[in-house]
Design an enzyme around this catalytic site. Structure first.
Site, PDB file in Angstrom:
ATOM      1  N   SER A 210     -16.294   9.685  83.372  1.00 40.59           N
ATOM      2  CA  SER A 210     -15.754   8.565  82.592  1.00 40.59           C
ATOM      3  C   SER A 210     -16.883   7.913  81.810  1.00 40.59           C
ATOM      4  CB  SER A 210     -15.054   7.563  83.520  1.00 40.59           C
ATOM      5  OG  SER A 210     -14.324   6.627  82.761  1.00 40.59           O
ATOM      6  N   ASN A 211     -16.678   6.718  81.315  1.00 41.44           N
ATOM      7  CA  ASN A 211     -17.734   6.031  80.559  1.00 41.44           C
ATOM      8  C   ASN A 211     -17.662   4.529  80.803  1.00 41.44           C
ATOM      9  OD1 ASN A 211     -15.938   4.777  78.472  1.00 41.44           O
ATOM     10  ND2 ASN A 211     -15.454   6.936  78.151  1.00 41.44           N
ATOM     11  N   ARG A 212     -18.540   3.788  80.142  1.00 44.16           N
ATOM     12  CA  ARG A 212     -18.715   2.367  80.475  1.00 44.16           C
ATOM     13  C   ARG A 212     -17.729   1.428  79.785  1.00 44.16           C
ATOM     14  NH1 ARG A 212     -24.608   1.050  78.968  1.00 44.16           N
ATOM     15  NH2 ARG A 212     -23.759  -1.040  79.229  1.00 44.16           N
TER      16      ARG A 212
END
Ligand code: C5P
Length: 409
Positions: A210-212
């Protein structure tokens, strides 16, 4: 494009507070934002600042005496009240707030506030004790209850030398509040689709890539559009945020789920804003059981996901507007422009996510809104809800023009 109040009439009342001189700065900034400003001083206000200052700044007559004969025959407080997109009282003294709360009309600004159906924006400025007095608290609550926007005073050094809450909010903050109030309902009839948040691409039942992205920017865009009267669908990846008020909410997890949700709804929208940080790759296979730790290195094969916003732009009908986001850490503008072109978008928000205090996971954002026709609108660092309103200000203009009709050029 950077004149969010263009074509709007704002009535500005300056009342008897030592901060009255800052009212002149509010007038100037309202003008800069494109508004036609009609300033009025209460009698107490005149003790602090002269009508001449405001007349010169606003290039309009300044009313002080309610009963002076107008240049042309008109019931001025009524005609201005009808034309106004917002009635602003800045600074508002404790006395002004009490009068507004009670509905008194013994000075021009209070009469306009009563006669107008436009939003009322009140920016208090006074000594801390006056501000915290139950009478003032009750009056402010009463105004809030009626839908007035109160621009909270800041803490800091006051004219008396004391330190506390009661200092007039920054003129810029006041103008932002006015822009927001004056644009209420201006997206009525518009059907909006927003994507937000990250996606999660599973490796196995307990792990994912995933990412931030926190989703805040997309949620702010959806909420702002709904507040301004649009019919909004928000397709969101996993976030911690509550559903924004007044939006249809569709929660998804993976890029593929987001693609399906968007595909089903894109045909029904007039504008799509893709603020989601969609994963560009997903594991080629998601294990059905939790992967075990092994001895050597582990190689995971990644497959590209579908580019949702590009697919939408490719299949859009004439007049539909598609706006993307480009989160970059270097070569911000050239990369964003490149992306806009490649994906066939009408506009793109170039977002520098290398700075610590803007972009991912934080409350503020800064960037440049690039338009397919070559236009650029700078959006300096500001809270994400304000940023969202500014984006809508520009995108609203694109809707009127029908956007770009070709997918590539
Ligand atoms: O190419 P990049 O991922 O940087 O593009 C960013 C823009 O494209 C954003 O508007 C994002 O929401 C959208 N996007 C998308 N589907 C993807 C990847 C990005 O809609 N798979």
């Amino acid at each position: 494009m950077d004149r969010p109040l263009a074509g709007k009439t704002i009535v500005l009342g300056i009342t008897g507070s030592i901060a009255a001189y800052k009212g002149a700065e509010v007038a100037r900034r309202l003008m800069k934002a494109g508004a036609e400003v009609h300033a009025t001083l209460t009698r107490a206000g005149c003790e602090f600042i002269t009508p001449l200052t405001l007349r010169t700044l606003t290039r309009n007559p300044v009313t002080v005496d309610m009963f002076e004969a107008p240049e042309e025959w008109e019931v001025k407080h009524v005609s201005l009240a009808q034309r106004a997109s917002a009635v602003v009282v800045a600074p508002a003294s404790a006395n002004a707030i009490a009068k507004l709360a009670l509905g008194l009309a013994d000075e021009f600004i209070y009469a306009v506030a009563l006669a107008s159906q436009a939003p009322l924006v009140v920016a208090p400025a006074m000594n801390t004790n006056m501000f915290l007095h139950p009478a003032t608290r009750e009056n402010l609550d009463r105004l809030r209850g009626r839908g007035a926007v109160i621009v909270e005073p800041a803490e800091g050094e006051l004219a008396s030398g004391a330190v506390g809450q009661g200092r007039l909010a920054d003129p810029e903050t006041i103008v932002e509040a006015v822009v927001r109030a004056a644009s209420k309902g201006d997206l009525q009839g518009l059907r909006v689709l927003v994507t937000a948040g990250p996606t999660r691409e599973p490796l196995d039942p307990v792990r994912f890539i995933s990412n931030r992205s926190s989703g805040r920017m997309g949620y702010a865009l959806a909420e702002a559009a709904a507040r301004r009267g649009a019919q909004v669908t928000l397709v969101s990846g996993p976030t911690e945020l509550p559903a924004p008020q007044g939006c249809e909410m569709v929660r998804v997890t993976t890029a593929e789920e987001m693609r399906e949700a968007v595909e089903q709804r894109f045909g029904e929208c007039d504008v799509m804003i893709a603020a989601a940080a969609v994963a560009d790759y997903r594991p080629a296979r998601a294990e059905s059981a939790k992967m075990k730790r092994g001895e050597g290195p582990l190689t995971v094969e990644l497959q590209p996901t579908a580019d949702i916003v590009a697919e939408c732009a490719r299949g859009k009908r004439k007049g539909q507007i598609v706006v993307g986001f480009a989160a970059e850490t270097e070569d911000l503008l050239s990369r964003a422009r490149e992306k806009m072109k490649k994906k066939g978008l009408d506009a793109i928000v170039a977002n520098d996510v290398s700075a610590e205090d803007t972009g991912f996971e934080v409350e503020e954002n800064a960037g440049v809104l690039l338009l397919a026709d070559g236009g650029e609108v700078r959006l300096d660092k500001m809270p994400k809800p304000d940023f969202a309103d500014r984006v809508w200000e520009v995108v609203k203009g694109l809707c009127g023009q029908g956007g770009r009709t070709d997918a590539q050029g």
